[in-house]
Write a protein that holds these residues in place. Structure first.
Motif, PDB file in Angstrom:
ATOM      1  N   ILE A  20       3.964  11.638   8.972  1.00 14.37           N
ATOM      2  CA  ILE A  20       2.558  11.262   9.016  1.00 14.37           C
ATOM      3  C   ILE A  20       2.293   9.974   8.236  1.00 14.37           C
ATOM      4  N   VAL A  21       2.890   9.841   7.052  1.00 12.72           N
ATOM      5  CA  VAL A  21       2.632   8.669   6.197  1.00 12.72           C
ATOM      6  C   VAL A  21       2.957   7.356   6.918  1.00 12.72           C
ATOM      7  N   PRO A  22       4.100   7.241   7.635  1.00 12.29           N
ATOM      8  CA  PRO A  22       4.336   5.985   8.368  1.00 12.29           C
ATOM      9  C   PRO A  22       3.267   5.688   9.417  1.00 12.29           C
ATOM     10  N   MET A  23       2.577   6.724   9.910  1.00 13.67           N
ATOM     11  CA  MET A  23       1.521   6.520  10.891  1.00 13.67           C
ATOM     12  C   MET A  23       0.256   5.943  10.266  1.00 13.67           C
ATOM     13  N   VAL A  24       0.133   6.036   8.942  1.00 16.08           N
ATOM     14  CA  VAL A  24      -1.036   5.482   8.253  1.00 16.08           C
ATOM     15  C   VAL A  24      -1.042   3.962   8.371  1.00 16.08           C
ATOM     16  N   GLY A  25       0.154   3.361   8.337  1.00 15.92           N
ATOM     17  CA  GLY A  25       0.248   1.915   8.462  1.00 15.92           C
ATOM     18  C   GLY A  25       0.099   1.200   7.140  1.00 15.92           C
ATOM     19  N   TYR A  26      -0.554   0.029   7.172  1.00 14.91           N
ATOM     20  CA  TYR A  26      -0.729  -0.856   6.016  1.00 14.91           C
ATOM     21  C   TYR A  26       0.616  -1.482   5.612  1.00 14.91           C
ATOM     22  N   ASN A  27       0.552  -2.277   4.570  1.00 14.71           N
ATOM     23  CA  ASN A  27       1.729  -3.009   4.100  1.00 14.71           C
ATOM     24  C   ASN A  27       2.687  -2.060   3.382  1.00 14.71           C
ATOM     25  N   THR A  28       3.928  -2.023   3.810  1.00 15.14           N
ATOM     26  CA  THR A  28       4.902  -1.093   3.231  1.00 15.14           C
ATOM     27  C   THR A  28       6.103  -1.846   2.650  1.00 15.14           C
ATOM     28  N   GLU A  29       6.706  -1.237   1.649  1.00 17.75           N
ATOM     29  CA  GLU A  29       7.915  -1.764   1.025  1.00 17.75           C
ATOM     30  C   GLU A  29       8.875  -0.606   0.783  1.00 17.75           C
ATOM     31  N   ILE A  30      10.118  -0.932   0.467  1.00 19.19           N
ATOM     32  CA  ILE A  30      11.148   0.079   0.203  1.00 19.19           C
ATOM     33  C   ILE A  30      11.802  -0.200  -1.142  1.00 19.19           C
ATOM     34  N   VAL A  31      12.000   0.847  -1.910  1.00 15.39           N
ATOM     35  CA  VAL A  31      12.744   0.771  -3.168  1.00 15.39           C
ATOM     36  C   VAL A  31      13.951   1.706  -3.044  1.00 15.39           C
ATOM     37  N   TYR A  32      15.141   1.186  -3.266  1.00 16.62           N
ATOM     38  CA  TYR A  32      16.357   1.989  -3.160  1.00 16.62           C
ATOM     39  C   TYR A  32      16.721   2.578  -4.522  1.00 16.62           C
ATOM     40  N   TYR A  33      17.203   3.804  -4.514  1.00 22.27           N
ATOM     41  CA  TYR A  33      17.595   4.471  -5.756  1.00 22.27           C
ATOM     42  C   TYR A  33      18.717   5.457  -5.468  1.00 22.27           C
ATOM     43  N   GLU A  34      19.415   5.843  -6.523  1.00 20.03           N
ATOM     44  CA  GLU A  34      20.484   6.833  -6.404  1.00 20.03           C
ATOM     45  C   GLU A  34      19.914   8.207  -6.766  1.00 20.03           C
TER      46      GLU A  34
ATOM     47  N   ASP B 282      10.163  12.666  -0.007  1.00 18.65           N
ATOM     48  CA  ASP B 282       8.747  12.603  -0.375  1.00 18.65           C
ATOM     49  C   ASP B 282       8.512  11.815  -1.656  1.00 18.65           C
ATOM     50  N   PHE B 283       9.475  10.980  -2.017  1.00 16.23           N
ATOM     51  CA  PHE B 283       9.350  10.115  -3.193  1.00 16.23           C
ATOM     52  C   PHE B 283       8.746   8.793  -2.726  1.00 16.23           C
ATOM     53  N   ARG B 284       7.443   8.616  -2.976  1.00 11.94           N
ATOM     54  CA  ARG B 284       6.766   7.410  -2.494  1.00 11.94           C
ATOM     55  C   ARG B 284       5.528   7.110  -3.322  1.00 11.94           C
ATOM     56  N   LEU B 285       5.103   5.878  -3.275  1.00  9.16           N
ATOM     57  CA  LEU B 285       3.829   5.465  -3.871  1.00  9.16           C
ATOM     58  C   LEU B 285       2.858   5.146  -2.747  1.00  9.16           C
ATOM     59  N   MET B 286       1.611   5.582  -2.906  1.00  9.63           N
ATOM     60  CA  MET B 286       0.560   5.272  -1.939  1.00  9.63           C
ATOM     61  C   MET B 286      -0.661   4.744  -2.690  1.00  9.63           C
ATOM     62  N   SER B 287      -1.204   3.647  -2.204  1.00  8.77           N
ATOM     63  CA  SER B 287      -2.419   3.107  -2.798  1.00  8.77           C
ATOM     64  C   SER B 287      -3.599   4.004  -2.430  1.00  8.77           C
ATOM     65  N   ARG B 288      -4.730   3.776  -3.077  1.00  6.85           N
ATOM     66  CA  ARG B 288      -5.914   4.573  -2.761  1.00  6.85           C
ATOM     67  C   ARG B 288      -6.323   4.375  -1.309  1.00  6.85           C
ATOM     68  N   ARG B 289      -6.194   3.147  -0.809  1.00  7.22           N
ATOM     69  CA  ARG B 289      -6.536   2.882   0.589  1.00  7.22           C
ATOM     70  C   ARG B 289      -5.647   3.688   1.532  1.00  7.22           C
ATOM     71  N   ALA B 290      -4.351   3.766   1.216  1.00  9.16           N
ATOM     72  CA  ALA B 290      -3.437   4.556   2.039  1.00  9.16           C
ATOM     73  C   ALA B 290      -3.744   6.043   1.937  1.00  9.16           C
ATOM     74  N   LEU B 291      -4.129   6.512   0.747  1.00 16.59           N
ATOM     75  CA  LEU B 291      -4.475   7.919   0.565  1.00 16.59           C
ATOM     76  C   LEU B 291      -5.722   8.283   1.372  1.00 16.59           C
ATOM     77  N   LEU B 292      -6.695   7.384   1.396  1.00 15.79           N
ATOM     78  CA  LEU B 292      -7.895   7.626   2.198  1.00 15.79           C
ATOM     79  C   LEU B 292      -7.544   7.676   3.682  1.00 15.79           C
TER      80      LEU B 292
ATOM     81  N   ASP C 100       0.821  -1.210   0.000  1.00 17.19           N
ATOM     82  CA  ASP C 100       0.000   0.000   0.000  1.00 17.19           C
ATOM     83  C   ASP C 100       0.855   1.261   0.000  1.00 17.19           C
ATOM     84  N   VAL C 101       2.045   1.182   0.583  1.00 13.85           N
ATOM     85  CA  VAL C 101       2.970   2.314   0.598  1.00 13.85           C
ATOM     86  C   VAL C 101       4.351   1.807   0.199  1.00 13.85           C
TER      87      VAL C 101
END
Length: 327
Positions: free
Chosen positions: A188-202, A163-173, A123-124
């Motif tokens: 605030i976004v980490p406080m939303v919860g749900y299933n989270t993943e990380i993508v590393y980039y340069e 602030d580079f992140r993807l959020m599902s509609r459920r997370a946005l709600l 979701d995030v």
């Protein structure tokens, strides 16, 4: 098929916007061809009261290609408010939204992996810097110290994530349920919860223009994050007060012993140091408490976090957007 929105806050970005729009168009069209997102996915530029030709350029982009949409705020509301305006506006018309800056420092190619993580059930998805090779020593040291300090003082954030992140509609709600005026989305976004993943980039250097976050603004942003999400500084003041109280009792006992044994010596240096030390601690304590009182004052006013002046979007999306004008 999932509809993806890319939300890009813009403030005086006329120098970089042509290249940003070009690269985003190529990326979105590639994802559409691969069947990972729907053909009606969009890129939404949020104009945060720019003083240059940013909004005119956004309008021109929309006229040339319906892929691009625009939100024009009534005035400069600040980066976090502009970003929130785009996310909350898009939440009712998208399946997922990716937020990123317009300066091309965030790696657009990381969007592929973010979308893959979303399709797998996340979701995030946080975009996290793998290294800071492009930063100066001072920038790297202050940035890393910033994340450590913010987390140590109770504002839980994802290390090296902006602030580079993807959020599902459920997370946005879920994000929409947070009504505070003092915004620090990284906390605030980490406080939303749900299933989270990380993508590393340069993270690359800024493509063009000047940074919108000089040192002074970064320090202000750090204070905003700490005081908006944590009461730990006030608890630290309480602990410091208790410690000084016990120290004063020890000094009192010591002074009485010296007095009754006839060893009293006039201590001018000790007195001056004590007065200045205690006075300084009191001023710092009042400043921290004042910061919290000021935030309470702003929250109780319940002012809108952003006001949208106009949209440029598809008729169907625009009808939905108009329901979200004031937040």
């Amino acid at each position: 098929m999932n509809r993806l929105f890319c939300v890009i806050p813009c403030y005086n970005e006329q120098e970089v916007l042509p290249e940003t729009s070009k690269r985003l168009q190529e990326k979105m069209e590639t994802l559409i061809r691969k069947g990972k997102i729907s053909e009606d996915s969009r890129v939404v530029f949020v104009n945060d009261g720019s003083k240059d030709n940013t909004w005119k350029m956004i309008q021109r982009l929309h006229e040339e290609n319906p892929l691009f949409q625009g939100i024009n705020l009534s005035k400069n509301m600040g980066h976090q408010n502009a970003l929130l305006a785009g996310l909350l506006t898009a939440k009712d018309v998208c399946d997922a939204a990716i937020s990123m800056d317009a300066d091309l420092q965030d790696d657009i190619n990381a969007i592929d992996e973010m979308v893959d993580k979303f399709l797998e059930g996340a979701d995030v998805v946080y975009g996290v810097r793998s290294k800071r090779a492009t930063d100066t020593f001072f920038k790297r040291f202050t940035a890393e110290s910033y994340y450590k300090l913010v987390n140590a003082l109770g504002a839980k954030t994802v290390y090296n994530h902006a602030d580079f992140r993807l959020m599902s509609r459920r997370a946005l709600l879920g994000l929409a349920e947070f009504g505070e005026v003092n915004l620090f989305l990284r906390g605030i976004v980490p406080m939303v919860g749900y299933n989270t993943e990380i993508v590393y980039y340069e993270r690359a250097e800024r493509f063009a223009g000047e940074s919108k976050y000089p040192l002074k603004k970064m320090l202000s942003f750090a204070v905003e994050g700490i005081t908006s999400l944590s009461t730990k500084p006030i608890k630290m003041i309480t602990g410091l007060g208790i410690f000084i109280f016990f120290v004063s009792i020890a000094v009192l006992i010591y002074s009485l012993v010296r007095y009754f044994t006839g060893h009293t010596i006039t201590g001018w240096t000790t007195t001056v140091i004590s007065v200045w030390a205690i006075g300084g601690l009191m001023m710092i304590s009042l400043g921290v408490i004042g910061e919290y009182v000021g935030k309470i004052y702003l929250e109780t006013k319940n002012r809108p976090r952003f006001i949208i002046e106009s949209y440029i979007a598809d008729e169907q999306d625009e009808a939905v957007f108009k329901d979200n004008e004031h937040r």
